[in-house]
Scaffold this active site. Sequence first.
Site, PDB file in Angstrom:
ATOM      1  CB  SER A 241      -1.024   0.050   1.241  1.00  0.00           C
ATOM      2  OG  SER A 241      -0.215  -0.262   2.379  1.00  0.00           O
ATOM      3  CG  HIS A 271      -0.978  -5.192   2.181  1.00  0.00           C
ATOM      4  ND1 HIS A 271      -0.343  -4.960   3.417  1.00  0.00           N
ATOM      5  CD2 HIS A 271      -0.913  -3.906   1.497  1.00  0.00           C
ATOM      6  CE1 HIS A 271       0.016  -3.876   3.378  1.00  0.00           C
ATOM      7  NE2 HIS A 271      -0.327  -3.218   2.475  1.00  0.00           N
ATOM      8  CG  HIS A 318       5.543  -8.940   8.167  1.00  0.00           C
ATOM      9  ND1 HIS A 318       6.494  -8.126   7.413  1.00  0.00           N
ATOM     10  CD2 HIS A 318       4.522  -8.160   8.052  1.00  0.00           C
ATOM     11  CE1 HIS A 318       6.074  -6.853   7.452  1.00  0.00           C
ATOM     12  NE2 HIS A 318       4.871  -6.862   7.585  1.00  0.00           N
ATOM     13  NE  ARG A 327       2.034  -3.963  12.272  1.00  0.00           N
ATOM     14  CZ  ARG A 327       2.144  -3.857  11.046  1.00  0.00           C
ATOM     15  NH1 ARG A 327       1.505  -2.898  10.595  1.00  0.00           N
ATOM     16  NH2 ARG A 327       2.355  -5.084  10.501  1.00  0.00           N
ATOM     17  CG  ASP A 373      -3.580  -7.893   8.946  1.00  0.00           C
ATOM     18  OD1 ASP A 373      -4.086  -6.815   9.237  1.00  0.00           O
ATOM     19  OD2 ASP A 373      -2.778  -8.047   8.062  1.00  0.00           O
TER      20      ASP A 373
HETATM   21  N1  CMX Z   1       0.994 -20.054   6.172  1.00  0.00           N
HETATM   22  C1  CMX Z   1       1.411 -20.577   5.027  1.00  0.00           C
HETATM   23  N2  CMX Z   1       2.371 -20.656   4.377  1.00  0.00           N
HETATM   24  C2  CMX Z   1       2.952 -19.366   4.836  1.00  0.00           C
HETATM   25  C3  CMX Z   1       2.621 -18.414   5.552  1.00  0.00           C
HETATM   26  C4  CMX Z   1       1.666 -18.677   6.318  1.00  0.00           C
HETATM   27  N3  CMX Z   1       0.904 -17.540   7.022  1.00  0.00           N
HETATM   28  N4  CMX Z   1       3.461 -17.475   5.318  1.00  0.00           N
HETATM   29  C5  CMX Z   1       4.367 -17.542   4.539  1.00  0.00           C
HETATM   30  N5  CMX Z   1       4.119 -18.885   3.996  1.00  0.00           N
HETATM   31  C6  CMX Z   1       4.831 -19.563   2.800  1.00  0.00           C
HETATM   32  C7  CMX Z   1       4.541 -18.865   1.825  1.00  0.00           C
HETATM   33  O1  CMX Z   1       3.602 -18.973   0.911  1.00  0.00           O
HETATM   34  C8  CMX Z   1       5.902 -19.262   0.960  1.00  0.00           C
HETATM   35  O2  CMX Z   1       5.465 -20.669   0.193  1.00  0.00           O
HETATM   36  P1  CMX Z   1       6.101 -20.920  -1.178  1.00  0.00           P
HETATM   37  O3  CMX Z   1       7.631 -21.179  -1.004  1.00  0.00           O
HETATM   38  O4  CMX Z   1       5.332 -22.342  -1.331  1.00  0.00           O
HETATM   39  O5  CMX Z   1       5.771 -20.102  -2.271  1.00  0.00           O
HETATM   40  C9  CMX Z   1       7.012 -19.797   1.899  1.00  0.00           C
HETATM   41  O6  CMX Z   1       6.183 -19.873   3.192  1.00  0.00           O
HETATM   42  C10 CMX Z   1       7.928 -18.681   2.110  1.00  0.00           C
HETATM   43  O7  CMX Z   1       7.421 -17.414   2.429  1.00  0.00           O
HETATM   44  P2  CMX Z   1       8.196 -16.303   3.214  1.00  0.00           P
HETATM   45  O8  CMX Z   1       9.311 -16.062   2.499  1.00  0.00           O
HETATM   46  O9  CMX Z   1       8.267 -16.764   4.660  1.00  0.00           O
HETATM   47  O10 CMX Z   1       7.124 -15.291   3.316  1.00  0.00           O
HETATM   48  P3  CMX Z   1       6.814 -14.086   2.023  1.00  0.00           P
HETATM   49  O11 CMX Z   1       7.721 -12.990   2.332  1.00  0.00           O
HETATM   50  O12 CMX Z   1       6.763 -14.444   0.588  1.00  0.00           O
HETATM   51  O13 CMX Z   1       5.214 -13.718   2.386  1.00  0.00           O
HETATM   52  C11 CMX Z   1       3.162 -12.981   3.602  1.00  0.00           C
HETATM   53  C12 CMX Z   1       4.915 -12.634   3.639  1.00  0.00           C
HETATM   54  C13 CMX Z   1       2.751 -12.104   4.604  1.00  0.00           C
HETATM   55  C14 CMX Z   1       2.711 -12.619   2.142  1.00  0.00           C
HETATM   56  C15 CMX Z   1       2.993 -14.591   4.028  1.00  0.00           C
HETATM   57  O14 CMX Z   1       3.545 -14.875   5.474  1.00  0.00           O
HETATM   58  C16 CMX Z   1       1.673 -14.778   4.184  1.00  0.00           C
HETATM   59  O15 CMX Z   1       0.980 -15.064   3.193  1.00  0.00           O
HETATM   60  N6  CMX Z   1       0.934 -14.628   5.222  1.00  0.00           N
HETATM   61  C17 CMX Z   1      -0.411 -14.913   5.365  1.00  0.00           C
HETATM   62  C18 CMX Z   1      -1.172 -13.625   4.941  1.00  0.00           C
HETATM   63  C19 CMX Z   1      -1.265 -12.534   6.040  1.00  0.00           C
HETATM   64  O16 CMX Z   1      -1.359 -12.646   7.195  1.00  0.00           O
HETATM   65  N7  CMX Z   1      -0.924 -11.208   5.356  1.00  0.00           N
HETATM   66  C20 CMX Z   1      -0.894 -10.100   6.116  1.00  0.00           C
HETATM   67  C21 CMX Z   1       0.602  -9.384   6.295  1.00  0.00           C
HETATM   68  C22 CMX Z   1       0.371  -8.076   7.036  1.00  0.00           C
HETATM   69  C23 CMX Z   1      -0.060  -6.998   6.042  1.00  0.00           C
HETATM   70  O17 CMX Z   1       0.500  -6.807   5.262  1.00  0.00           O
HETATM   71  O18 CMX Z   1      -1.110  -6.642   6.555  1.00  0.00           O
END
Ligand code: CMX
Length: 440
Positions: A241, A271, A318, A327, A373
């Site tokens: 964002s 996000h 994250h 937070r 979140d």
């Molecule tokens: N549940 C399951 N799998 C997850 C996970 C979770 N909460 N968080 C990361 N992973 C997975 C990723 O999808 C990725 O899988 P692949 O290699 O199979 O594609 C792997 O673990 C490595 O990911 P990472 O490097 O640890 O995390 P990223 O930087 O790629 O992604 C984020 C960060 C936030 C998108 C991810 O942790 C996620 O999808 N979390 C759940 C959604 C969420 O809570 N988002 C809110 C974030 C805060 C905000 O912006 O408001």
Amino acid sequence: MGIVKDRFKAKADAANIEIKQLLKDHGSKKIGEVTLAQAYQGMRGITGLVTETSLLDAQEGIRFRGYSIPELQEKLPKAHNGTEPLPEGLFYLMLIGELPTQEEASYITEIFQRRSHVPNHVFAAIDALPLNTHPMTMFVVGVMALQTESYFAKAYSEGINKKDYWETIFDDTIILIARLPRIAAYIYRRKYKNNEHIHPNGLLDWAGNFAHMLGYDDASFRELMRLYMTIHADHEGGNVSAHTTHLVGSALSDPYLAYAAGMNGLAGPLHGLANQEVIKWIFEMQEKLGTDLPAKEQIADYVKETLNAGKVVPGYGHAVLRKTDPRYTAQMEFGKKHMPEDKLCRTVWNIYEVVPPILQSLGKIKNPWPNVDAHSGALLVHYGMVEYEFYTVLFAVSRSLGVLASLCWDRALGFPLERPKSVTTESVKLWLEGKEQIWE
Ligand code: CMX
């Protein structure tokens, strides 16, 4: 807007001189290197942006102009009889770089109140959408309808001098932030409360009045809104964002266009939409298990089921943080103070004990800890706000404070059009064979 605008101008003039000198002396110094993996995998860890309002530390979490969340809770001005910070104070801090006094925060409250009138065509634009439209879509449509009011767009079309861009960007910023709570509350009441709207209370602060217009007049819900609006405001510059607002703003799109673009990014489930996904996921778990207080073993099985279905556990992980998000902690403390026996909050705290070791055991997740979140929805449900599709709109209203304060800085510092270089896989292969140079 006089005093704060004058102070901002003085700070920006001083910063411009400092940055000019800094670039003259050190402009060619390398700030990092980019690997092929980073180019393909979301540019993690590439330092390529300047955002003045806040800085994220992977271990410690966010600091706004050097202040952590607990420090802000202690030092920022409060509402009368309140204990949580006023988001107006945080806005002042992000804009000016100094903690405001109580009077300075009240001054921001006052200018927000005076500029809060939303023209009718904005409501008409929202009303034109079917009731089943997602609240974030309604919100962005409302913001886009408000773009007719942009002083910057008007000044630009009349041929403004580039050194004066910041001034109308600043005016648009104040007016847009002032009006967002009314737009958001209108959407909530239209969609969920029989289109019965509540007039603003001109005696309340920005977040307190927002709570009032949403229809929640409990004093502790107002406190929750003040905390919520403070902690969601900013998370340095690279998140979707903030980065989108900055990027779109760099094309000299006005603050309405830039902020709306950023909020379309916030509406993504990885996000800001994760806050609705968390509660949806917990409600589904409760329904499936037939209990509103599942045992830890039951939660663990449900988490594994989610992962086996190829889904993410919402609210966990994250891109930058590597510890529990402060937070999250601030919200957990609010919950323990105001609703220690609440079953949904207790479930959220049980999930916190269960999820990290499971995610860790997968071996691929860089951060198994909860983010902002993971907690926010449970606090809202406690007060009766169960309409989880609306939650990201609350996040969006708060996020305006950070991304728009940053946009003021972007224009005041004369940041140019953002335009990183991209490559094709074909050019990468030729480069690996030594046949082509892929950087200038
Ligand atoms: N549940 C399951 N799998 C997850 C996970 C979770 N909460 N968080 C990361 N992973 C997975 C990723 O999808 C990725 O899988 P692949 O290699 O199979 O594609 C792997 O673990 C490595 O990911 P990472 O490097 O640890 O995390 P990223 O930087 O790629 O992604 C984020 C960060 C936030 C998108 C991810 O942790 C996620 O999808 N979390 C759940 C959604 C969420 O809570 N988002 C809110 C974030 C805060 C905000 O912006 O408001």
